[in-house]
Design an enzyme around this catalytic site. Structure first.
Site, PDB file in Angstrom:
ATOM      1  N   LEU A  88       0.897  -1.131  -0.037  1.00 33.29           N
ATOM      2  CA  LEU A  88       0.041  -0.043   0.102  1.00 33.29           C
ATOM      3  C   LEU A  88       0.820   1.216  -0.223  1.00 33.29           C
ATOM      4  O   LEU A  88       1.952   1.385   0.683  1.00 33.29           O
ATOM      5  CB  LEU A  88      -0.761  -0.133   1.192  1.00 33.29           C
ATOM      6  CG  LEU A  88      -2.031  -0.703   1.356  1.00 33.29           C
ATOM      7  CD1 LEU A  88      -2.620  -0.875   2.650  1.00 33.29           C
ATOM      8  CD2 LEU A  88      -2.982  -0.312   0.385  1.00 33.29           C
ATOM      9  N   ASP A  89       0.738   2.075  -0.783  1.00 31.97           N
ATOM     10  CA  ASP A  89       1.563   3.376  -0.930  1.00 31.97           C
ATOM     11  C   ASP A  89       1.269   4.277   0.458  1.00 31.97           C
ATOM     12  O   ASP A  89       0.498   4.068   1.035  1.00 31.97           O
ATOM     13  CB  ASP A  89       1.505   4.056  -2.011  1.00 31.97           C
ATOM     14  CG  ASP A  89       0.300   4.686  -2.790  1.00 31.97           C
ATOM     15  OD1 ASP A  89      -0.509   4.787  -1.489  1.00 31.97           O
ATOM     16  OD2 ASP A  89      -0.056   5.299  -3.651  1.00 31.97           O
ATOM     17  N   VAL A  90       2.051   5.078   0.474  1.00 30.66           N
ATOM     18  CA  VAL A  90       1.882   6.065   1.750  1.00 30.66           C
ATOM     19  C   VAL A  90       0.607   6.563   2.097  1.00 30.66           C
ATOM     20  O   VAL A  90       0.221   6.614   3.126  1.00 30.66           O
ATOM     21  CB  VAL A  90       3.131   7.315   1.703  1.00 30.66           C
ATOM     22  CG1 VAL A  90       2.986   8.122   2.890  1.00 30.66           C
ATOM     23  CG2 VAL A  90       4.561   6.467   1.827  1.00 30.66           C
ATOM     24  N   SER A  92      -2.364   5.748   1.140  1.00 28.50           N
ATOM     25  CA  SER A  92      -3.289   5.048   1.215  1.00 28.50           C
ATOM     26  C   SER A  92      -3.429   4.090   2.524  1.00 28.50           C
ATOM     27  O   SER A  92      -2.550   3.952   3.023  1.00 28.50           O
ATOM     28  CB  SER A  92      -3.594   3.904   0.137  1.00 28.50           C
ATOM     29  OG  SER A  92      -2.144   3.322  -0.258  1.00 28.50           O
TER      30      SER A  92
END
Lengths: 311, 413
Positions: A88-90, A92
Site C-alpha cells: 500500500l503506498d504512503v 493509502s
C-alpha cells in the site's frame, strides 16, 4: 520460552505512514516482547573453587557460564523474518498482509493466486491536481453542478464493461469450452499471470455533491491507478475530480475484521490472528493452486502419452 | 612436558598453601597457574614483579608449546593483540601474594633436571595439568573473555550490559585493560559519593563506560564546578544519573553550554538551572539542533520570543525534537484543528505526542461533533486531555463513546 509465531496476518495500515515503517514497527514490538520473555537457562560448567572455611584443597562446583548471561549475550532475537504482501503506498490505508517465518512462503502462494482486492475510494469533484490526490498541486478548478448520480453510474457501467472484456482476454481461456464454463461457475475466471490492472466490479456507495465514494473490486492494481480512475471519471463527466482517500477493505481472504489496529500489534493478538486466518488461507490456496496443479498434470499426461506414441 | 607440568604443580601447591593460610576464599592459585600455562600473554611491564616469578613464567613458556621464540633470550615480548587478554589483572592479583622468596629459594626452580617428553608422569601430576583452550588473541566480542576475567564478571554482576558496551568504539578494549580493584572501584565509590543510586550504576556504566578511564581528580573538579554553580547535591546526583556523559565534559565546555542556554533563551539564572535540571541531556547533546529548533519555532511557526521561553520552560524536550516532526505537528494543530498560538503555548506538551495519535483522536471527535477546543465555549476539550489520556479513558471520558466504536472508526480512516 517464547516461540516465534509463523504464518500470515493482516494489520490496518494508517494513511500517511510508509508500509515499510509498519513492517518495522511490528517487528520491533515483537522483538521487544520475545526478548523480554525468559530465555534458555545458561549452560553449566565445572569450576574448582577453594574449599569453604579455609580448608586446604579445591572443591568442584557447578556454575552457570557467564558468557550465557543475558547481559553478556545480548538479546536472543535480533531480527525477525517479516515479509509484506500486496503493498500500500504512503497515502493509502487499509488491510495490509504481513507474513512471519513460514508465512513468507504462503505469501508467494497467495501472490500466485491472483485474488481480487476491494477498495473504497473517496473522490471530490471540482478540482484537478497533478498527482490526482487532494494534497497535490492544484492544476484546474471546474464546475460540477451538472453531475447527477445517474450520469456517474452510467460512466461506472462503461468502465466495468470494458474491464470485463479485458478480464476475459487476459485470462487466456477459450470461452467456448466446458472448462471455461466450470471455471466461470466457480468464479475462478481471472488472469493467472501478469496483466494490466483490471477492475472486476465498481459501484457508487455515496453521492453527495461534490463528494462521492466508490467501491472498487480489482486485481493487479496500484493505488495510483485507482486515483487515476477517479481523475478520469471526473473528466468523463465534463468536470474534474481528485481522490481524497484510498482504503483497502479486503485483500484476498483478509477482511477488515481480520486487520489488527496499531494498538493490537502484540505477540498474543498476532498469534491469535494467525490462527484465525490459517484455515481460510489454506483452503483458498488449495482451491486455486490445486486447480492449477490439476490442469498442469493433465497437460503433462497428454504430453507423456504423445511421446509414448512417438516412441 | 612432564617437567613443566611438575613445576607448575609444585608452584601451584605452594601458592595454594600460602593462599589457604592467608587469603581464604579469594582467587585460587589454580587460576593463576592456568594463566601461566597459557604462555603467550602480554605480560605487564612492571618493575615489582618478583624475579622468581619471571623465572617461572619463562620456564613454563619454554616448556609449553609457546610459539614465541623470544622467550629463550630472556626479553619477553608477546604478540600484539587488539584486545589485551584479561590475564593481566589476575597476574596483578598474584603479585599481591605474600613474599614467597623465603620459602622457595631461587635455585629451587633451577635444580630440577629437564626430563624428556617421553617420561611417564604419575596420576597426581596428570590431574594437575590443566588443558583449557587458549583465549583468542583478538575477538569481536567480550563473551570470549568474560568467564576468565574477574573484572568483567564483577561488572556483569553489577548490571553492566556488556553486549551493549562492546558495540561502542574502544570500550571493549578499555574494560579488558582495567582492573576492578585498582581502577574501577574508585570510580564506583566516586559515583556513589556523587549520588548515583546503587541499582543505577550498571545502566550508568553501560551508557558511559569511558568514565572508567577518567582521572578521579578531574572528575572531582567538574563536580566542584557544578557545586559552585549552586546546584545542590541531590540535583547534581539527578543530573549525573540522567545524563551519564555530563562528567566527561571539561569545566570550560560545561560553562559554555550553561551560558549558551542562558543567552539564547534569555532566561534568568534560576530558570536556566531548572531547565537543565529537567533535561540534563541538553548539556551533553549537540547544540546545533537546539539552535535550529529555536529558529524553527521563531520563524516558521511564528511564536513570539516570550512564548518560546514559556514553551521551552514547560517542555524542554521540544529543543531536542526533530524539526520535521515539529513542523508537521504544528501544521496539523494550527491549520487543520485551528488552534491559535496562545493555546499551543498553554499546552506545549502536544508537541511531544505522536501526530498520528492527535489526528485519529481529532477525527473521531469531529465525527462525533465534539471537537471543541475553545475554552470560552461549553464542552471544551483541553489539548492536554486530548493527547495525554490512554485510549480507554479518552473514549469514555472525553469522547463519551465505547472503545469498540473508536476501533471501528479507526478502521474507516
Amino acid at each position: 520460552m517464547a516461540a516465534v509465531p509463523g504464518g500470515l496476518f493482516a494489520v490496518y495500515k494508517p494513511a500517511g505512514v510508509a508500509w515499510s515503517c509498519v513492517r518495522e514497527a511490528v517487528e520491533l514490538r515483537l522483538l521487544r516482547e520475545l526478548n523480554a520473555a525468559p530465555g534458555r537457562a545458561p549452560r553449566q560448567h565445572v569450576r574448582f573453587l577453594p574449599a569453604p572455611g579455609g580448608a586446604v584443597g579445591l572443591v568442584a562446583t557447578r556454575m552457570p557460564v557467564l558468557a550465557d548471561h543475558p547481559l553478556v549475550r545480548g538479546p536472543r532475537f535480533r531480527k525477525l523474518k517479516i515479509g509484506a504482501g500486496h503493498r500500500l503506498d504512503v497515502k493509502s490505508s487499509g488491510v495490509f498482509v504481513l507474513g512471519i517465518g513460514d508465512g513468507n512462503k504462503l505469501l508467494t502462494d497467495l501472490y500466485n493466486c491472483h485474488l481480487t482486492k476491494v477498495y473504497t475510494v473517496g473522490g471530490l469533484f471540482g478540482k484537478a491536481t497533478d498527482d490526482f490526490s487532494d494534497t497535490g498541486k492544484l492544476v484546474e478548478k471546474t464546475t460540477f453542478d451538472h453531475i447527477t448520480r445517474e450520469k456517474l453510474e452510467r460512466i461506472l457501467a462503461v468502465i466495468q464493461g470494458t474491464n470485463h472484456k479485458a478480464l476475459l482476454m487476459h485470462s487466456n481461456i477459450d470461452m467456448k469450452t466446458q472448462e471455461a464454463y466450470e471455471l466461470a461457475v466457480k468464479g475462478l475466471i481471472r488472469p493467472m499471470g501478469k496483466s494490466p490492472p483490471i477492475i472486476t466490479a465498481i459501484r457508487c456507495l455515496q453521492f453527495t455533491l461534490p463528494e462521492f465514494q466508490l467501491e472498487i473490486q480489482c486485481l493487479h492494481e496500484t493505488q495510483q491507478y485507482l486515483r487515476k480512475i477517479v481523475h478520469e471519471i471526473g473528466l468523463e463527466l465534463k468536470s474534474s475530480a481528485v481522490c481524497t482517500q484510498v482504503r483497502r477493505i479486503r485483500d484476498g481472504v483478509f477482511t477488515l475484521d481480520d486487520a489488527l489496529l496499531r494498538t493490537q500489534w502484540d505477540l498474543q493478538s498476532i498469534q491469535n490472528a494467525i490462527w484465525d486466518c490459517q484455515l481460510k488461507v489454506k483452503t483458498e490456496i488449495e482451491k486455486t493452486l490445486g486447480h492449477q496443479d490439476k490442469s498442469c498434470r493433465q497437460l503433462s499426461v497428454c504430453y507423456g502419452g504423445n511421446q509414448k506414441e512417438r516412441g | 612436558m612432564a617437567s613443566w607440568a611438575r613445576q607448575v604443580s609444585r608452584w601451584c601447591c605452594l601458592l595454594q598453601s600460602a593462599r589457604a593460610a592467608e587469603f581464604p576464599g579469594r582467587l585460587s592459585g589454580r587460576s593463576s597457574s592456568t594463566q601461566a600455562c597459557r604462555g603467550f600473554t602480554p605480560l605487564p611491564s612492571r618493575n615489582d614483579v618478583l624475579p622468581w616469578r619471571w623465572q617461572a613464567y619463562r620456564r613454563v613458556c619454554v616448556g609449553s608449546c609457546s610459539p614465541s621464540g623470544s622467550a629463550k633470550d630472556g626479553s619477553f615480548s608477546s604478540p600484539e593483540s587488539t584486545l589485551p587478554s584479561p590475564v593481566k589483572q589476575e597476574q596483578a592479583k598474584a603479585e599481591t601474594l605474600p613474599d614467597l622468596n623465603a620459602k622457595i629459594p631461587y635455585e629451587d626452580w633451577d635444580d630440577i633436571s629437564p626430563s624428556s617428553a617421553l617420561e611417564e608422569i604419575s596420576e597426581e601430576e596428570a590431574v594437575q595439568i590443566i588443558a583449557e583452550p587458549l583465549l583468542p588473541l583478538r575477538s569481536s566480542t567480550l563473551r570470549d573473555y568474560v568467564d576468565h576475567s574477574e573484572t568483567l564478571a564483577k561488572l556483569v554482576h553489577l548490571g553492566v550490559d556488556l553486549s551493549q558496551v562492546e558495540k561502542r568504539q574502544k570500550a571493549g578494549q578499555l574494560l579488558l585493560t582495567l582492573d576492578f580493584e585498582k581502577d574501577i572501584r574508585k570510580i564506583l565509590l566516586f559515583l556513589k559519593d556523587v549520588g548515583v543510586e546503587d541499582n543505577q550504576l550498571g545502566p550508568f556504566l553501560t551508557k558511559n563506560p569511558y568514565i572508567l578511564a577518567e582521572d578521579l581528580e578531574t572528575l572531582e573538579t567538574r563536580v566542584a564546578y557544578l557545586k559552585s554553580k549552586k546546584f545542590g547535591k541531590a540535583e547534581i546526583a539527578q543530573m549525573v544519573s540522567r545524563a551519564p556523559y555530563l562528567l566527561l565534559f571539561s569545566v570550560e565546555r560545561l560553562d559554555n553550554r550553561l551560558g549558551f542556554f542562558k543567552n539564547e533563551l534569555g532566561l534568568s539564572v534560576k530558570k536556566t538551572k531548572d531547565l537543565v535540571l529537567r533535561l540534563p541531556r541538553l548539556l551533553t547533546g549537540k547544540l546545533e539542533p537546539v539552535k535550529e529548533n529555536l529558529q524553527v519555532c521563531q520563524i516558521e511557526l511564528g511564536f513570539q520570543r516570550n512564548e518560546i521561553q514559556e514553551i521551552v520552560f514547560k517542555t524542554p524536550k521540544i529543543l531536542t525534537a526533530s524539526k520535521k516532526r515539529l513542523k508537521q505537528t504544528f501544521d496539523y494543530l494550527h491549520n487543520i484543528m485551528g488552534i491559535p498560538h496562545h493555546m499551543l503555548t498553554r499546552f506545549p506538551q502536544v508537541f511531544n505526542s505522536k501526530l498520528l495519535r492527535i489526528k485519529e483522536r481529532h477525527m473521531f471527535l469531529t465525527f462525533l461533533g465534539r471537537a471543541q477546543y475553545d475554552p470560552a465555549q461549553p464542552s471544551y476539550i483541553s489539548l492536554d486531555q486530548l493527547v495525554s489520556l490512554p485510549d480507554e479513558v479518552f473514549c469514555t471520558e472525553i469522547a463519551k463513546a465505547s472503545i469498540q466504536d473508536f476501533e471501528k472508526f479507526l478502521k474507516t480512516l
